[in-house]
Design a protein around this motif. Structure first.
Motif, PDB file in Angstrom:
ATOM      1  N   PHE A 106     -44.495  -0.094 -20.790  1.00  0.00           N
ATOM      2  CA  PHE A 106     -43.701   0.408 -19.676  1.00  0.00           C
ATOM      3  C   PHE A 106     -42.526   1.211 -20.240  1.00  0.00           C
ATOM      4  O   PHE A 106     -41.732   0.703 -21.033  1.00  0.00           O
ATOM      5  CB  PHE A 106     -43.191  -0.754 -18.818  1.00  0.00           C
ATOM      6  N   PHE A 107     -42.456   2.472 -19.845  1.00  0.00           N
ATOM      7  CA  PHE A 107     -41.420   3.385 -20.361  1.00  0.00           C
ATOM      8  C   PHE A 107     -40.556   3.827 -19.176  1.00  0.00           C
ATOM      9  O   PHE A 107     -41.027   4.483 -18.265  1.00  0.00           O
ATOM     10  CB  PHE A 107     -42.126   4.564 -21.051  1.00  0.00           C
ATOM     11  N   LEU A 108     -39.292   3.420 -19.251  1.00  0.00           N
ATOM     12  CA  LEU A 108     -38.371   3.691 -18.138  1.00  0.00           C
ATOM     13  C   LEU A 108     -37.279   4.670 -18.558  1.00  0.00           C
ATOM     14  O   LEU A 108     -36.644   4.507 -19.597  1.00  0.00           O
ATOM     15  CB  LEU A 108     -37.720   2.367 -17.705  1.00  0.00           C
ATOM     16  N   PRO A 166     -38.248  -2.042 -13.693  1.00  0.00           N
ATOM     17  CA  PRO A 166     -39.628  -2.538 -13.754  1.00  0.00           C
ATOM     18  C   PRO A 166     -40.044  -3.290 -12.491  1.00  0.00           C
ATOM     19  O   PRO A 166     -41.238  -3.396 -12.201  1.00  0.00           O
ATOM     20  CB  PRO A 166     -39.618  -3.480 -14.968  1.00  0.00           C
ATOM     21  N   GLN A 167     -39.044  -3.778 -11.731  1.00  0.00           N
ATOM     22  CA  GLN A 167     -39.416  -4.520 -10.509  1.00  0.00           C
ATOM     23  C   GLN A 167     -39.652  -3.582  -9.344  1.00  0.00           C
ATOM     24  O   GLN A 167     -40.397  -3.890  -8.421  1.00  0.00           O
ATOM     25  CB  GLN A 167     -38.313  -5.517 -10.150  1.00  0.00           C
ATOM     26  N   ILE A 168     -38.974  -2.426  -9.380  1.00  0.00           N
ATOM     27  CA  ILE A 168     -39.156  -1.464  -8.292  1.00  0.00           C
ATOM     28  C   ILE A 168     -40.493  -0.744  -8.468  1.00  0.00           C
ATOM     29  O   ILE A 168     -41.231  -0.522  -7.527  1.00  0.00           O
ATOM     30  CB  ILE A 168     -38.005  -0.430  -8.272  1.00  0.00           C
ATOM     31  N   TYR A 169     -40.781  -0.390  -9.714  1.00  0.00           N
ATOM     32  CA  TYR A 169     -42.017   0.350  -9.955  1.00  0.00           C
ATOM     33  C   TYR A 169     -43.221  -0.567  -9.831  1.00  0.00           C
ATOM     34  O   TYR A 169     -43.173  -1.745 -10.200  1.00  0.00           O
ATOM     35  CB  TYR A 169     -41.988   0.991 -11.349  1.00  0.00           C
ATOM     36  N   THR A 176     -47.916  -2.935 -12.479  1.00  0.00           N
ATOM     37  CA  THR A 176     -47.857  -4.381 -12.684  1.00  0.00           C
ATOM     38  C   THR A 176     -48.088  -4.707 -14.153  1.00  0.00           C
ATOM     39  O   THR A 176     -48.926  -4.102 -14.811  1.00  0.00           O
ATOM     40  CB  THR A 176     -48.912  -5.123 -11.836  1.00  0.00           C
ATOM     41  N   PRO A 177     -47.325  -5.662 -14.644  1.00  0.00           N
ATOM     42  CA  PRO A 177     -47.514  -6.028 -16.048  1.00  0.00           C
ATOM     43  C   PRO A 177     -48.824  -6.778 -16.231  1.00  0.00           C
ATOM     44  O   PRO A 177     -49.375  -7.303 -15.257  1.00  0.00           O
ATOM     45  CB  PRO A 177     -46.323  -6.937 -16.320  1.00  0.00           C
ATOM     46  N   PHE A 230     -39.735  -7.433 -18.081  1.00  0.00           N
ATOM     47  CA  PHE A 230     -38.359  -7.732 -18.473  1.00  0.00           C
ATOM     48  C   PHE A 230     -38.321  -8.960 -19.363  1.00  0.00           C
ATOM     49  O   PHE A 230     -39.040  -9.911 -19.098  1.00  0.00           O
ATOM     50  CB  PHE A 230     -37.517  -7.969 -17.196  1.00  0.00           C
ATOM     51  N   PRO A 231     -37.502  -9.012 -20.413  1.00  0.00           N
ATOM     52  CA  PRO A 231     -36.525  -8.024 -20.841  1.00  0.00           C
ATOM     53  C   PRO A 231     -37.147  -6.921 -21.696  1.00  0.00           C
ATOM     54  O   PRO A 231     -38.302  -7.022 -22.114  1.00  0.00           O
ATOM     55  CB  PRO A 231     -35.567  -8.863 -21.683  1.00  0.00           C
TER      56      PRO A 231
END
Ligand code: MSP
Length: 483
Positions: free
Chosen positions: A45-47, A238-241, A244-245, A252-253
């Motif tokens: 995941f790249f934010l 990551p919670q808004i996007y 899904t992991p 997170f983290p």
């Protein structure tokens, strides 16, 4: 390792992005692409994103006679365009004006408040809108902020809510000692560690004068200090996007927060203390790279030396810009960049080195009708460097070394062509010619594989052309720049 979560700072939208922002974002993209190959696309995941609240943005919007909302909305496409031009494959672009983000910020702040880590007091001192922070003695030179000498610091006395940072001194030192989070490079760790040891002052976490911000949930007369709001993007993003992991883990983290040394204190001290206070886990690594100058000068609007990444991409292509910025000097130390250097590297390594190798080998294969199977073994001749070494260098943020090693392979492949002279062997020994050219094709395929995270477009072109059984001459990848 089950997942990898990497971030860039969220940049202020007081102006369009410049090459300094591009630097960190390219590095994050290389890391993300590398782990997407190593772990799998779904496990990374790249934010990235933008920091939109606070006095700095409100001021910039005012100067343009626009509301902050409109001003930000108009600038966001410029950030997205720059990242698109540079081939930045981020997963989510967070904006701190996002309603869901605002909700997360309020919730966490309330949690910290309920834990007894917030109190009200009067602040009196100088504030630098450029830095968005209250200045301490060490920040001042001749009464001006070191980083923003053109901006007069504002003398302020106001009621603020404070975060009990001092309470976390021992906890932070212990967490660093135990490796619960780490600050890299080591020299930066030492700086921060010694500063924490000297003692921590509590920090203001709200502003009375600033209206462009998130209201403090229990006191609508105050807005949340822009840095508290901004740091929480790493939690809300990551919670808004909706990516899904993987089932066995969560995003997170972060595995690494990348930034320059200018904002290491916020990331290496305030952010972990906020997390400890809110009962949230600490990031694994905080990596602060160096700051760069342009032709030996600080980049600034008044000097007129601000470089627009789009202009560079337009002239040299995304991959050349990525290649240059990451190879100019080691990631982690300060350095200098210049167009002269970029063009020199472009000509030597890309046009004469890689481009030449790809075009002459593909041309020879076409001419002598050499057919190469998809899975041909790599012969050691071209590959003195073990793949593991290059991947380790990327994992350790030693991008300049990884690039140097890849281009050493390019050089030895070119020397191999010159030494063996396939065009002469073609006249006397077709069997030997076939061995040499097959060897080179496999070597080039390997080079393309190494280049995937760093120069993705070039890697894809080479990959596509060199995976064909029947090769055709590849058009020049980089046109030499003439003076
Ligand atoms: N909005 C804050 C960050 C909040 S993160 C929770 C901020 N924004 S900024 O727009 O000023 O971006 C600072 C970052 O831009 C630096 O940390 C670095 O990543 C990048 N750089 C800006 N100029 C740079 C150089 N000249 N050299 C290297 N990096 C540069 O601070």
């Amino acid at each position: 390792m089950k997942k990898f979560y990497v971030t860039t700072p969220i940049y202020y939208v007081n102006d369009k992005p410049h090459i300094g922002h591009a630097y960190t974002t390219i590095a994050a993209d290389v890391i993300a692409r590398y782990y997407k190959i190593k772990l799998d696309e779904k496990r990374v995941f790249f934010l990235t994103g933008t920091d939109e609240h606070g006095a700095k943005i409100a001021e910039a919007a005012g100067m343009n006679n626009k509301s902050p909302e409109k001003f930000c909305d108009e600038l966001i496409p410029k950030f997205k365009l720059a990242w698109n031009n540079l081939n930045i494959d981020y997963d989510y672009f967070i904006r701190t004006t996002n309603k869901k983000h605002i909700k997360f910020v309020k919730n966490i702040l309330r949690k910290i408040y309920e834990n007894g880590d917030i109190y009200k007091d009067t602040y009196s001192g100088y504030y630098c809108v450029g830095c968005e922070k209250y200045l301490i003695k060490a920040d001042l030179v001749n009464g001006r902020c070191k980083l923003h000498p053109n901006k007069k610091p504002i003398k302020q006395k106001e009621e603020n809510y404070f975060f009990k940072l001092s309470k976390y001194q021992t906890k932070l030192l212990k967490a660093l000692d135990k490796g619960e989070y780490q600050i890299l490079p080591k020299s930066r760790h030492n700086e921060v560690y010694n500063k924490i040891k000297k003692g921590l002052d509590d920090v203001s976490l709200s502003r009375q004068e600033v209206t462009w911000g998130i209201p403090v949930p229990w006191d609508k007369k105050q807005t949340i200090y822009v840095w508290f709001d901004a740091l929480l993007n790493y939690y809300s993003g990551p919670q808004i996007y909706s990516k899904t992991p993987p089932k066995d883990t969560q995003w997170f983290p972060a595995d690494v927060h990348l930034m320059a040394k200018d904002i290491l204190w916020f990331h290496g001290v305030i952010w972990p203390a906020m997390l400890l206070s809110a009962g949230l886990p600490l990031p694994k690594t905080i990596f602060a790279h160096g700051y760069f100058t342009i032709n030996g000068q600080k980049m600034s609007k008044s000097l007129g030396n601000v470089i627009d990444p789009n202009k560079l991409v337009e002239k040299y292509g995304a991959d050349a810009v990525r290649h240059y910025l990451l190879s100019a000097f080691p990631f982690g130390v300060d350095g200098n960049v210049s167009i002269k250097d970029l063009e020199e590297k472009y000509n030597n390594e890309l046009a004469n080195g890689l481009g030449n190798l790809v075009s002459r080998v593909s041309h020879l294969c076409e001419k002598y009708d050499i057919q190469v199977q998809e899975k041909q073994e790599v012969l050691e001749k071209c590959l003195q460097i073990k793949p593991g070494v290059i991947w380790k260098e990327i994992e350790n943020y030693k991008f300049d070394r990884a690039i140097k090693n890849i281009f050493q392979i390019v050089n030895s492949a070119n020397s191999y062509v010159e030494k063996t002279k396939p065009w002469e062997i073609a006249k006397t020994d077709p069997k030997k010619l076939e061995i040499i050219l097959k060897d080179l094709v496999v070597c080039i395929r390997q080079i393309a594989f190494f280049l995937k995270p760093i120069m993705p477009k070039t890697a894809d072109i080479i990959d596509k052309e060199f995976s064909k059984t029947k090769l055709r001459k590849v058009r020049p990848l980089f046109i030499k720049i003439k003076d």
